[in-house]
Scaffold this motif. Sequence first.
Motif, PDB file in Angstrom:
ATOM      1  N   TRP A  38      43.518  39.826 -63.036  1.00 42.63           N
ATOM      2  CA  TRP A  38      43.458  38.390 -63.276  1.00 42.63           C
ATOM      3  C   TRP A  38      42.483  38.142 -64.418  1.00 42.63           C
ATOM      4  O   TRP A  38      41.656  38.987 -64.749  1.00 42.63           O
ATOM      5  CB  TRP A  38      43.052  37.626 -62.008  1.00 42.63           C
ATOM      6  CG  TRP A  38      41.733  38.030 -61.431  1.00 42.63           C
ATOM      7  CD1 TRP A  38      40.527  37.418 -61.629  1.00 42.63           C
ATOM      8  CD2 TRP A  38      41.472  39.135 -60.564  1.00 42.63           C
ATOM      9  NE1 TRP A  38      39.533  38.084 -60.943  1.00 42.63           N
ATOM     10  CE2 TRP A  38      40.091  39.135 -60.283  1.00 42.63           C
ATOM     11  CE3 TRP A  38      42.267  40.133 -60.008  1.00 42.63           C
ATOM     12  CZ2 TRP A  38      39.492  40.093 -59.464  1.00 42.63           C
ATOM     13  CZ3 TRP A  38      41.678  41.085 -59.196  1.00 42.63           C
ATOM     14  CH2 TRP A  38      40.309  41.056 -58.924  1.00 42.63           C
ATOM     15  N   VAL A  60      46.378  35.076 -62.141  1.00 43.91           N
ATOM     16  CA  VAL A  60      46.807  36.442 -61.881  1.00 43.91           C
ATOM     17  C   VAL A  60      47.828  36.813 -62.951  1.00 43.91           C
ATOM     18  O   VAL A  60      48.837  36.125 -63.116  1.00 43.91           O
ATOM     19  CB  VAL A  60      47.411  36.583 -60.462  1.00 43.91           C
ATOM     20  CG1 VAL A  60      47.948  37.996 -60.241  1.00 43.91           C
ATOM     21  CG2 VAL A  60      46.391  36.203 -59.400  1.00 43.91           C
ATOM     22  N   VAL A  61      47.558  37.900 -63.691  1.00 44.40           N
ATOM     23  CA  VAL A  61      48.436  38.293 -64.798  1.00 44.40           C
ATOM     24  C   VAL A  61      49.206  39.572 -64.510  1.00 44.40           C
ATOM     25  O   VAL A  61      50.173  39.882 -65.223  1.00 44.40           O
ATOM     26  CB  VAL A  61      47.655  38.432 -66.123  1.00 44.40           C
ATOM     27  CG1 VAL A  61      47.108  37.078 -66.555  1.00 44.40           C
ATOM     28  CG2 VAL A  61      46.552  39.463 -66.017  1.00 44.40           C
ATOM     29  N   GLU A  62      48.794  40.300 -63.488  1.00 43.95           N
ATOM     30  CA  GLU A  62      49.477  41.546 -63.145  1.00 43.95           C
ATOM     31  C   GLU A  62      49.264  41.805 -61.657  1.00 43.95           C
ATOM     32  O   GLU A  62      48.162  41.631 -61.144  1.00 43.95           O
ATOM     33  CB  GLU A  62      48.860  42.678 -63.967  1.00 43.95           C
ATOM     34  CG  GLU A  62      49.559  43.979 -63.918  1.00 43.95           C
ATOM     35  CD  GLU A  62      48.859  45.009 -64.807  1.00 43.95           C
ATOM     36  OE1 GLU A  62      48.920  46.192 -64.427  1.00 43.95           O
ATOM     37  OE2 GLU A  62      48.264  44.637 -65.835  1.00 43.95           O
ATOM     38  N   ARG A  63      50.321  42.204 -60.973  1.00 46.70           N
ATOM     39  CA  ARG A  63      50.212  42.521 -59.544  1.00 46.70           C
ATOM     40  C   ARG A  63      51.279  43.549 -59.204  1.00 46.70           C
ATOM     41  O   ARG A  63      52.466  43.264 -59.320  1.00 46.70           O
ATOM     42  CB  ARG A  63      50.374  41.261 -58.701  1.00 46.70           C
ATOM     43  CG  ARG A  63      50.090  41.476 -57.234  1.00 46.70           C
ATOM     44  CD  ARG A  63      50.037  40.128 -56.497  1.00 46.70           C
ATOM     45  NE  ARG A  63      49.805  40.331 -55.096  1.00 46.70           N
ATOM     46  CZ  ARG A  63      50.762  40.558 -54.191  1.00 46.70           C
ATOM     47  NH1 ARG A  63      52.034  40.601 -54.565  1.00 46.70           N
ATOM     48  NH2 ARG A  63      50.457  40.743 -52.922  1.00 46.70           N
ATOM     49  N   ASP A  64      50.824  44.740 -58.811  1.00 44.12           N
ATOM     50  CA  ASP A  64      51.715  45.850 -58.491  1.00 44.12           C
ATOM     51  C   ASP A  64      51.270  46.460 -57.153  1.00 44.12           C
ATOM     52  O   ASP A  64      50.586  47.484 -57.133  1.00 44.12           O
ATOM     53  CB  ASP A  64      51.663  46.897 -59.614  1.00 44.12           C
ATOM     54  CG  ASP A  64      52.551  48.093 -59.350  1.00 44.12           C
ATOM     55  OD1 ASP A  64      53.518  47.973 -58.567  1.00 44.12           O
ATOM     56  OD2 ASP A  64      52.275  49.159 -59.935  1.00 44.12           O
ATOM     57  N   LYS A 120      50.274  36.289 -56.353  1.00 41.81           N
ATOM     58  CA  LYS A 120      51.479  36.527 -57.142  1.00 41.81           C
ATOM     59  C   LYS A 120      51.143  36.261 -58.604  1.00 41.81           C
ATOM     60  O   LYS A 120      50.209  35.519 -58.917  1.00 41.81           O
ATOM     61  CB  LYS A 120      52.650  35.668 -56.671  1.00 41.81           C
ATOM     62  CG  LYS A 120      52.444  34.185 -56.793  1.00 41.81           C
ATOM     63  CD  LYS A 120      53.663  33.424 -56.267  1.00 41.81           C
ATOM     64  CE  LYS A 120      53.481  31.944 -56.473  1.00 41.81           C
ATOM     65  NZ  LYS A 120      54.618  31.170 -56.009  1.00 41.81           N
ATOM     66  N   VAL A 121      51.889  36.872 -59.493  1.00 41.61           N
ATOM     67  CA  VAL A 121      51.664  36.665 -60.916  1.00 41.61           C
ATOM     68  C   VAL A 121      51.858  35.184 -61.231  1.00 41.61           C
ATOM     69  O   VAL A 121      52.821  34.562 -60.778  1.00 41.61           O
ATOM     70  CB  VAL A 121      52.610  37.554 -61.759  1.00 41.61           C
ATOM     71  CG1 VAL A 121      52.508  37.199 -63.240  1.00 41.61           C
ATOM     72  CG2 VAL A 121      52.290  39.020 -61.540  1.00 41.61           C
ATOM     73  N   GLY A 122      50.918  34.621 -61.968  1.00 42.19           N
ATOM     74  CA  GLY A 122      50.946  33.198 -62.303  1.00 42.19           C
ATOM     75  C   GLY A 122      50.138  32.339 -61.357  1.00 42.19           C
ATOM     76  O   GLY A 122      49.860  31.179 -61.653  1.00 42.19           O
ATOM     77  N   LYS A 156      46.019  45.122 -59.404  1.00 41.97           N
ATOM     78  CA  LYS A 156      46.058  43.674 -59.589  1.00 41.97           C
ATOM     79  C   LYS A 156      45.057  43.321 -60.680  1.00 41.97           C
ATOM     80  O   LYS A 156      43.963  43.885 -60.735  1.00 41.97           O
ATOM     81  CB  LYS A 156      45.691  42.957 -58.289  1.00 41.97           C
ATOM     82  CG  LYS A 156      45.748  41.440 -58.401  1.00 41.97           C
ATOM     83  CD  LYS A 156      45.502  40.815 -57.044  1.00 41.97           C
ATOM     84  CE  LYS A 156      45.449  39.314 -57.118  1.00 41.97           C
ATOM     85  NZ  LYS A 156      45.228  38.732 -55.796  1.00 41.97           N
TER      86      LYS A 156
END
Length: 154
Positions: free
Chosen positions: A74, A63-67, A41-43, A72
């Motif tokens: 990081w 993790v800075v982006e997850r779609d 998950k983001v964060g 994804k």
Amino acid sequence: MDQVFAHIDDHTRLSSHMGERSWRTGGGRLETQTDEGRGQKVGSRIRLSGRVFGVELSVEEIVVERDPPRRKVWETTGAPRLLVIGHYRMGFELSAYEGGSLLGVFIEYALPARAPARWLGRLVGSHYARWCTRQMVDDAVKHFESQPATQLSN
């Protein structure tokens, strides 16, 4: 794409090539640890630590982006203790392709801040980055090649 994303969204699988002793790691290995978010998950935070070529290394990522199931990303936080690259931003992208999935893994990195690691990074940093991203793709391909076709369609 959902099945591929679920498989490579697990950082212990994605970085498994660093957890195996090989000549490329000087007989050393890095252990992957995640927070309660498991890097999914983001964060969420991921930590790799261990020895490579007899040198103690460690890096923390977030993790800075997850779609899901497409992308994804990081990146490193703090001061990474690495041999041939410094701070980096890394990720993967998935797209549908001819009844399957097309996986791309990328890394954007800086050279280490100080010599001699900076010099070593100039010599072999790009080779290491290509090897690392190629390992991630190859590990996913091997995993899904070993799965029966009926299992993949469920």
